[in-house]
Design an enzyme around this catalytic site. Structure first.
Site, PDB file in Angstrom:
ATOM      1  N   GLU A  18       0.836  -1.212   0.000  1.00 36.74           N
ATOM      2  CA  GLU A  18       0.000   0.000   0.000  1.00 36.74           C
ATOM      3  C   GLU A  18       0.866   1.255   0.000  1.00 36.74           C
ATOM      4  OE1 GLU A  18      -2.086  -0.548   3.686  1.00 36.74           O
ATOM      5  OE2 GLU A  18      -3.416  -2.083   2.872  1.00 36.74           O
ATOM      6  N   PRO A  19       1.676   1.472  -1.033  1.00 34.80           N
ATOM      7  CA  PRO A  19       2.522   2.663  -1.051  1.00 34.80           C
ATOM      8  C   PRO A  19       1.707   3.927  -1.317  1.00 34.80           C
ATOM      9  CG  PRO A  19       2.657   1.574  -3.173  1.00 34.80           C
ATOM     10  CD  PRO A  19       1.784   0.694  -2.287  1.00 34.80           C
ATOM     11  N   GLY A  20       2.024   4.990  -0.608  1.00 30.13           N
ATOM     12  CA  GLY A  20       1.348   6.265  -0.840  1.00 30.13           C
ATOM     13  C   GLY A  20       2.370   7.345  -1.141  1.00 30.13           C
ATOM     14  N   ARG A  21       3.022   7.818  -0.082  1.00 30.85           N
ATOM     15  CA  ARG A  21       3.980   8.912  -0.198  1.00 30.85           C
ATOM     16  C   ARG A  21       5.077   8.633  -1.231  1.00 30.85           C
ATOM     17  NH1 ARG A  21       4.964  12.351   4.195  1.00 30.85           N
ATOM     18  NH2 ARG A  21       3.996  10.763   5.500  1.00 30.85           N
ATOM     19  N   ARG A  64       1.564  20.186   6.446  1.00 27.44           N
ATOM     20  CA  ARG A  64       2.580  19.317   7.050  1.00 27.44           C
ATOM     21  C   ARG A  64       3.553  20.045   7.986  1.00 27.44           C
ATOM     22  NH1 ARG A  64       5.983  16.830   4.638  1.00 27.44           N
ATOM     23  NH2 ARG A  64       5.953  14.962   5.923  1.00 27.44           N
ATOM     24  N   CYS A 121      -3.415  33.700  10.223  1.00 29.28           N
ATOM     25  CA  CYS A 121      -3.179  34.339  11.511  1.00 29.28           C
ATOM     26  C   CYS A 121      -2.934  33.335  12.621  1.00 29.28           C
ATOM     27  CB  CYS A 121      -4.347  35.256  11.834  1.00 29.28           C
ATOM     28  SG  CYS A 121      -4.398  36.597  10.641  1.00 29.28           S
TER      29      CYS A 121
HETATM   30  C1  PLP Z   1      -1.548   5.990   5.158  1.00 35.04           C
HETATM   31  C2  PLP Z   1      -1.565   4.531   4.899  1.00 35.04           C
HETATM   32  C3  PLP Z   1      -0.755   3.972   3.904  1.00 35.04           C
HETATM   33  C4  PLP Z   1       0.222   4.789   3.096  1.00 35.04           C
HETATM   34  O1  PLP Z   1       1.286   5.248   3.838  1.00 35.04           O
HETATM   35  P1  PLP Z   1       2.506   5.962   3.096  1.00 35.04           P
HETATM   36  O2  PLP Z   1       3.424   6.297   4.179  1.00 35.04           O
HETATM   37  O3  PLP Z   1       1.976   7.150   2.387  1.00 35.04           O
HETATM   38  O4  PLP Z   1       3.081   4.948   2.139  1.00 35.04           O
HETATM   39  C5  PLP Z   1      -0.854   2.616   3.667  1.00 35.04           C
HETATM   40  N1  PLP Z   1      -1.716   1.842   4.369  1.00 35.04           N
HETATM   41  C6  PLP Z   1      -2.510   2.345   5.332  1.00 35.04           C
HETATM   42  C7  PLP Z   1      -3.428   1.434   6.048  1.00 35.04           C
HETATM   43  C8  PLP Z   1      -2.464   3.691   5.632  1.00 35.04           C
HETATM   44  O5  PLP Z   1      -3.239   4.184   6.597  1.00 35.04           O
END
Ligand code: PLP
Length: 419
Positions: free
Chosen positions: A275-278, A314, A343
């Protein structure tokens, strides 16, 4: 590696000059590079080659823009969603339902039903009552919901406390010690097709060792579950791989990660899910902003830009660092604080930072803003909702409009009894 670089002294996103986008769309604005998104999607997949059948579910909370999702769907990515709203986005972007994984610690019964009715590929259960509820809803429909149980391995991911998710005291998953008993009870429910386990220990991980420790715990759990007679076919290893936010910073690469996963999961004989995001979206975006004023400070001047904490949360939320660079640098440098117009003193992007010298009217970017940027934006201080642009070679499109403060106000009402 990304596709934001200088040509003849001006910063481009791929083949589009950022000053062109600023002139035509206005600032602040997020700018994403399709080529960078695609490159990261490819490199991440390549890092995991050799693992057999894998499933890639982009964690869309990092950047849920429909155009971004479409790019990743075209690259063969499914989605990891954490709400009904995200599920609707993944489907709208054309991601096949069976490639969608539903995570999230507070799914409602309505969201579980939405997932079932959409035919999604997997539910990641966060605790036993959620599994019981899902089993009931599925059973009523004559279905068996494909599911895995999220476990909390109690490891310190070594990241910021607000994005750490795998310590015993975090709200996510079931304690790994309790998992065998909970798994056995859930596996017995007719409405569930329980098929494995999931973990996700945190985000922006700069060290692979906590992940490897967590994966080793999962390996022991799989063996225990199999010994108890359960069929384990799927293990979801979550996301969390970090990205460099500072020039020169070095983090484990997808290839390093893949090598660790290969080692840690040897002999598991399951379909691994990720589950890659960032790591996909982070470096694929910048926040383009304009300098409004340069104001004297006690020790260093304040560069006041037109982007603020409502556009990029962030730094205020996690004390996060984003590199700041002028779109057309003069070659001069300055030491300055960088802040937005909101502000709150928290609306400060950097203090005493060595940056390109900038003055009133100059354009600049905050780099590495493609993940957890626009999606966290708000309209605080009655500011407009920040727009998003996707660049593809020498063309670009506005993929999310700027929503004016007046439009937001239009959804509010003063009741008769106040007039
Ligand atoms: C946020 C999240 C991700 C992604 O995390 P990254 O750090 O962006 O890769 C994957 N799985 C779950 C369950 C998350 O909550």
């Amino acid at each position: 590696m990304d596709h934001f670089s200088y040509r003849d002294g001006r910063m481009f996103a791929e083949d589009v000059a950022l000053d062109t986008i600023a002139a035509e769309v206005g600032t602040p604005v997020y700018v994403y590079s399709r080529a960078t998104l695609e490159r990261h999607a490819r490199v991440f997949r390549e890092g995991l080659s050799g693992l057999g059948k894998i499933h890639l579910a982009y964690a869309i909370k990092a950047n849920p823009n429909l155009a971004v999702l479409r790019v990743l769907a075209n690259m063969g990515y499914g989605a990891d969603v954490v709400s009904g709203g995200e599920l609707a986005r993944a489907l709208a972007a054309g991601m096949p339902a069976h490639d969608i994984v539903f995570s999230g610690v507070g799914k409602t019964r309505e969201e579980l039903a939405f997932g079932l009715d959409s035919g999604i590929g997997q539910f990641n259960l966060e605790h036993e009552p959620e599994g019981v509820a899902l089993a009931e809803i599925a059973h009523q429909r004559g279905l068996r919901a494909p599911a895995v149980l999220r476990v909390n391995p109690d490891v310190d991911a070594g990241t910021h406390a607000k994005i750490s998710t795998g310590k015993a005291d975090n709200k996510f998953g079931v304690a790994i010690a309790d998992a065998p008993a909970i798994y056995a009870r859930l596996a017995a429910l007719p409405g569930l097709a329980l098929r494995g386990v999931a973990i996700h220990i945190g985000s922006q991980l700069g060290d692979l060792r906590p992940l490897e420790t967590a994966y080793a715990s999962v390996g022991r759990l799989i063996a225990e579950l199999r010994a108890a007679g359960h069929e384990i076919s799927h293990v979801d290893l979550g996301g969390g791989l970090g990205v460099p936010y500072r020039e020169g910073e070095s983090l484990p690469s997808p290839a390093d990660y893949g090598a660790m996963v290969t080692r840690a999961t040897k002999g598991w004989d399951v379909e691994l899910m990720f589950e890659p995001g960032r790591v996909i979206a982070g470096n694929a975006g910048v926040l383009l902003t304009k300098v409004l004023w340069v104001k004297p400070g006690v020790r260093h001047p304040y560069v006041i830009v037109d982007a603020a904490m409502n556009d990029l949360a962030r730094p205020a939320l996690y004390d996060a660092w984003h590199d700041f660079a002028a779109v057309a640098p003069s070659g001069e440098r300055m030491i300055a604080n960088i802040a937005g117009p909101v502000c709150e003193s928290g609306d400060t992007f950097a203090m005493a930072r060595d940056i390109d010298a900038v003055g009133e009217g100059d354009l600049a970017v905050f780099r590495t803003a493609g993940a957890y940027g626009a999606t966290m934006a708000s309209t605080y201080n009655s500011r407009a909702l920040v727009p998003e642009v996707l660049v593809d070679g020498d063309r670009y499109a506005v993929v999310a409009d700027r929503i004016a403060a007046q439009t937001i106000m239009g959804a509010e009402r003063v009741p008769d009894w106040l007039t």
